[in-house]
Design a protein around this motif. Structure first.
Motif: not given
Length: 72
Positions: A45-52
C-alpha cells in the motif's frame, strides 16, 4: 548442503506478490473536482500511495490480488 539447488517452483517467494489497490481520490490540482476511483498495481500500500500521492488525496477502498497473465 552446499550443492542444494532451489527448484524453479520454489522461487515464487523471491518476487513480491502484486496487488491491485483501489482508492477514492480527490485531485490536488482541481479543488472543484469530484471524487473518482483510481487503481494501481503495487506490492504494498505504501508503494501505491507513494506513486499517487503527488496527484491525489487518497482514501483506501480495496486491496485485490493482481490478475496474472495466462498464456495459451
Amino acid at each position: 548442503m552446499s550443492d542444494h539447488i532451489t527448484p524453479i517452483s520454489g522461487r515464487d517467494s523471491l518476487t513480491p506478490k502484486k496487488y491491485q489497490y483501489r482508492f477514492l481520490a480527490l485531485s490536488r490540482a482541481d479543488a472543484a473536482a469530484r471524487p473518482c476511483r483510481v487503481s494501481i498495481e503495487a506490492a504494498t500500500e505504501q508503494e501505491a500511495r507513494r506513486a499517487l500521492a503527488p496527484l491525489f488525496i487518497l482514501s483506501l477502498a480495496a486491496r485485490l490480488p493482481a490478475q496474472e497473465a495466462h498464456h495459451a
